[in-house]
Scaffold this active site. Structure first.
Site, PDB file in Angstrom:
ATOM      1  N   ASP A 184      41.504  41.439  39.092  1.00 37.55           N
ATOM      2  CA  ASP A 184      41.486  40.116  38.469  1.00 37.55           C
ATOM      3  C   ASP A 184      40.674  39.127  39.298  1.00 37.55           C
ATOM      4  O   ASP A 184      40.579  37.956  38.953  1.00 37.55           O
ATOM      5  CB  ASP A 184      42.903  39.585  38.227  1.00 37.55           C
ATOM      6  N   ASP A 244      39.317  43.437  43.660  1.00 37.52           N
ATOM      7  CA  ASP A 244      40.550  43.704  44.407  1.00 37.52           C
ATOM      8  C   ASP A 244      41.335  44.785  43.665  1.00 37.52           C
ATOM      9  O   ASP A 244      40.864  45.340  42.681  1.00 37.52           O
ATOM     10  CB  ASP A 244      41.367  42.424  44.607  1.00 37.52           C
ATOM     11  N   SER A 269      48.118  43.535  43.561  1.00 38.52           N
ATOM     12  CA  SER A 269      46.801  42.929  43.687  1.00 38.52           C
ATOM     13  C   SER A 269      46.063  43.388  44.944  1.00 38.52           C
ATOM     14  O   SER A 269      45.804  44.560  45.119  1.00 38.52           O
ATOM     15  CB  SER A 269      46.957  41.402  43.637  1.00 38.52           C
ATOM     16  N   ASP A 317      43.803  45.008  41.570  1.00 38.34           N
ATOM     17  CA  ASP A 317      44.065  44.958  40.123  1.00 38.34           C
ATOM     18  C   ASP A 317      42.913  44.324  39.347  1.00 38.34           C
ATOM     19  O   ASP A 317      43.022  44.080  38.151  1.00 38.34           O
ATOM     20  CB  ASP A 317      45.370  44.222  39.833  1.00 38.34           C
TER      21      ASP A 317
END
Length: 449
Positions: free
Chosen positions: A245, A241, A101, A243
């Site tokens: 999400d 960010d 992340s 990833d």
């Protein structure tokens, strides 16, 4: 050894804490636990972010899954919400994302989704962990034609882009948008989706090289995006960010719009259109006091869960809410996806701007942000849950609770993903709360190190 799973899967320094061996074991145990009730040969979808260790860990994980007889579909670099969506769309048995992340490049992580695209409850994670710890005892490893195989797909990202545009079909012509992709998984999907919807896109940090993910960019480092929005005279800046999400935004004046503010803007718009189920939003204990006051003023019921978008999601499912999320930018639109989705969040926010014809700086006035100080204390990972066992720390926290009673609040919690204890204080005097938060964080760090 502490619990393997944190609030967002298994995390650690790649090749040191999160090794290829552990990734293989997670593949074996995860595939076994998530597919053991299936009568057919199970299939697991695997995707990753752009960090250099992701291929290494993804391949180790898939080897483990194949070793217990599961097939894998490897879709390569894709946002976490894309894997959640595609797992459900293609009716595979489970999904896995290899990503840390927002963390720096040396970290990586592994998180699982069930066949419906939801993150796993604690009980299933505990079952996976128990299997690893007892050496996969009683698990049969197939041979011959029963071993699993890997299929590689490169077209899946277009499916996710099309789903996002269909979910929030807006005309972005006339809007100038600066997009910070964090050198991460959204470097293609977010830019392409916004371009196809007609926006004038200025993309920054969208040239990942495996080592630059989250490096002074993205939703954890907003300074460059803020300056660029003002320089470009853009209507909005969007920060993802690693990833993708989570989403944070920047208004046309260069001011940061956090997850609470995004939910306030979008939630009010959805309520006015009769699309906010139950007129409620699910947030966490970290949400700003101003967010809850906004809800009271506007007839929106806001419930709190503990920190972690998985806990927000669990509550949303329990009571049938359509919107929930975190101040950090994990925002869930449950009618459209089963996890935090940066691209969907961006499109919903842009939709409010388009339909109201108002600038983001004006829209964000629906919520007054109360001054908030957040300071991290670095502590050993195995000690972070035990901070209240130290009398000096417990006494300092009690004193602050008393000091800010009625005019703010004090919240201390261990990070679910990093070796840190987070100190958060809200109050009217920014200078005072900053000083008190720093003082307490230093105390915790000095005593627990």
């Amino acid at each position: 050894m502490g619990r393997l799973f944190g609030t967002d899967g298994v995390r650690g320094v790649a090749n040191e804490e999160l090794t290829p061996t552990l990734a293989m074991q997670l593949g074996q145990a995860g595939a076994y636990v998530l597919t053991k009730e299936k009568e057919h040969k199970p299939t697991i979808m695997v995707g990753c972010d752009t960090r250099i260790s992701s291929d290494m860990l993804a391949n180790a994980l898939m080897a483990g899954a194949c070793a217990v007889g599961a097939n894998c579909v490897y879709v390569g670099v894709l946002p976490t919400p894309a894997i959640a969506y595609l797992t459900r769309k293609y009716k595979v048995d489970a999904g896995v994302v290899v990503s840390a992340s927002h963390n720096p490049v040396e970290f990586n992580g592994i998180k699982f989704f069930d066949g419906d695209g939801y993150k796993l409850p604690d009980e299933l994670e505990d079952e996976i962990e128990a299997l690893i710890k007892n050496g996969m005892k009683d698990v049969k490893f197939p041979t011959g034609a029963s071993v699993g195989k890997i299929k590689y797909r490169t077209d899946a990202r277009e499916e996710y882009i099309n789903h996002s545009m269909k979910a929030v079909n807006i005309d972005l012509r006339g809007l100038k948008i600066v997009v910070d992709c964090a050198e991460g998984a959204s470097y293609y999907t977010s830019v392409e989706a916004l371009k196809e919807l007609g926006g004038e896109i200025v993309a920054i940090h969208n040239n990942p090289d495996g080592t630059n993910i989250n490096a002074n960019c993205g939703s954890t480092h907003m300074e460059e995006l803020q300056a660029r929005v003002v320089y470009e005279k853009a209507d909005i800046g969007l920060a993802f960010d690693g990833d993708a999400d989570r989403l944070l935004a920047v208004d046309e004046l260069g001011d940061i719009i956090d997850g609470d503010q995004v939910m306030a803007v979008v939630g009010n718009h959805m309520k006015n259109q009769g699309k906010l189920k139950g007129n409620m939003i699910i947030a966490t204990v970290m949400s700003n006091l101003g967010f809850f006051l906004m809800g009271e003023r506007n007839g929106i019921k806001i419930e709190q869960t503990k920190v972690g978008d998985r806990y927000v999601l669990e509550r949303m499912k329990e009571i049938g809410a359509s919107l929930g999320g975190e101040q950090s930018g994990h925002i869930i639109f449950l009618d459209e996806n089963t996890t935090g989705d940066g691209l969907l969040s961006a499109l919903h926010l842009l939709q409010v701007m388009v339909e109201t014809k108002q600038p983001l700086s004006e829209l964000s006035k629906v919520m007054e942000v109360m001054p908030q100080a957040l300071v991290n204390a670095k502590v050993p990972n195995h000690k972070k849950e035990r901070y209240m066992e130290y009398p000096e720390i417990a006494e300092a926290i009690a004193a602050l609770d008393q000091k800010f009673a009625g005019e703010g609040r004090v919240l201390i919690r261990p990070s679910g993903t990093e070796p840190k204890v987070r100190v958060m204080i809200e109050g009217k005097d920014k200078k005072q709360i900053d000083a008190e938060a720093r003082k307490l964080a230093e105390l915790i760090q000095n005593i627990m190190l």
